[in-house]
Design an enzyme around this catalytic site. Structure first.
Site, PDB file in Angstrom:
ATOM      1  N   CYS A 124       0.831  -1.210   0.000  1.00 52.86           N
ATOM      2  CA  CYS A 124       0.000   0.000   0.000  1.00 52.86           C
ATOM      3  C   CYS A 124       0.865   1.260   0.000  1.00 52.86           C
ATOM      4  CB  CYS A 124      -0.926   0.003   1.215  1.00 52.86           C
ATOM      5  SG  CYS A 124      -1.998  -1.425   1.317  1.00 52.86           S
TER       6      CYS A 124
HETATM    7  C1  BEZ Z   1       0.588  -4.678   1.893  1.00 50.49           C
HETATM    8  O1  BEZ Z   1       0.250  -3.535   1.618  1.00 50.49           O
HETATM    9  O2  BEZ Z   1       1.753  -5.042   1.811  1.00 50.49           O
HETATM   10  C2  BEZ Z   1      -0.449  -5.684   2.313  1.00 50.49           C
HETATM   11  C3  BEZ Z   1      -1.526  -5.266   3.076  1.00 50.49           C
HETATM   12  C4  BEZ Z   1      -2.468  -6.206   3.486  1.00 50.49           C
HETATM   13  C5  BEZ Z   1      -2.338  -7.530   3.095  1.00 50.49           C
HETATM   14  C6  BEZ Z   1      -1.261  -7.926   2.301  1.00 50.49           C
HETATM   15  C7  BEZ Z   1      -0.309  -6.990   1.904  1.00 50.49           C
END
Ligand code: BEZ
Length: 211
Positions: A45
């Site tokens: 994210c």
């Molecule tokens: C991420 O942004 O890395 C992420 C967030 C939630 C679940 C899996 C990955």
């Protein structure tokens, strides 16, 4: 209820990093890219929200307002933003919705329990100035999106709306479009430049500047 292409994007009010936001009023006459992400302070994210910030001039050039959403609080969004900006060497000026009660995520079907928990997946909605949904995309939580592709689709939507044409595979702004089957080749030569007939049903051409 699942949302479909051509549906009116549901209106909502929600807290955000720019205060309480009334979605349709905030959108005004702009195109909107509404995109959800699973959680603040997470790696994929952070890269995505930074990329959207880096592309701010590109959104502006197309009359597009980006807006992010997760089920975290506005306080978390505010605390996370400097980290996104530092990592992406950018600024994040677009709003991030704080959908803690999941009302918007449920309205837009952004929660897919098979993807691990009840946070939102990586959904994208391109919404036109008439508030119609023109594209939906859903990516799993582990896969970062390609926002260059989303810009490419905005270009294609704006071109096909303006010139009543279609666009071929991998089309990019400035490349040849597809002449609709309902337009004769003779009429196409009146309306477009460089008309080429590859197959009786596949003709390409260049949209004239300003049309
Ligand atoms: C991420 O942004 O890395 C992420 C967030 C939630 C679940 C899996 C990955």
């Amino acid at each position: 209820m699942a949302l479909h292409l051509g549906d009116t994007a549901p209106d909502f009010t929600a807290p955000s990093t720019i205060g309480d936001l009334s979605f349709h009023d905030w959108a005004g006459d702009s195109w909107v890219v509404l995109f959800s992400h699973p959680a603040d302070f997470t790696p994929v994210c952070t890269t995505e929200l930074g990329r959207v910030g880096q592309l701010q001039n590109e959104w502006d050039a197309r009359g597009v307002k980006p807006i992010a959403l997760s089920v975290d609080s506005a306080e978390d969004h505010h605390a996370w933003r400097p980290q996104i900006e530092a990592f992406g060497s950018t600024t994040v000026t677009y709003p991030i919705i704080a959908d803690q009660d999941k009302a918007v995520a449920e309205l837009y079907d952004m929660i897919h329990p098979g993807e691990g928990d009840t946070s939102s997946v990586r959904s994208v909605f391109i919404i036109d100035p008439a508030k119609k949904i023109r594209l939906t995309l859903t990516y799993p939580k582990s896969i970062g999106r390609n926002f260059d592709e989303i810009l490419r689709v905005v270009d294609a939507l704006q071109t096909t709306d303006r010139a009543a044409v279609s666009t071929p595979v991998d089309w990019r702004q400035g490349e040849k479009i597809i002449v609709p089957p309902t337009v004769s080749t003779e009429d196409a030569r009146e309306r477009f430049d460089d008309v080429e007939e590859h197959l009786p049903y596949l003709r390409t051409a260049r949209v004239r500047a300003g049309s």
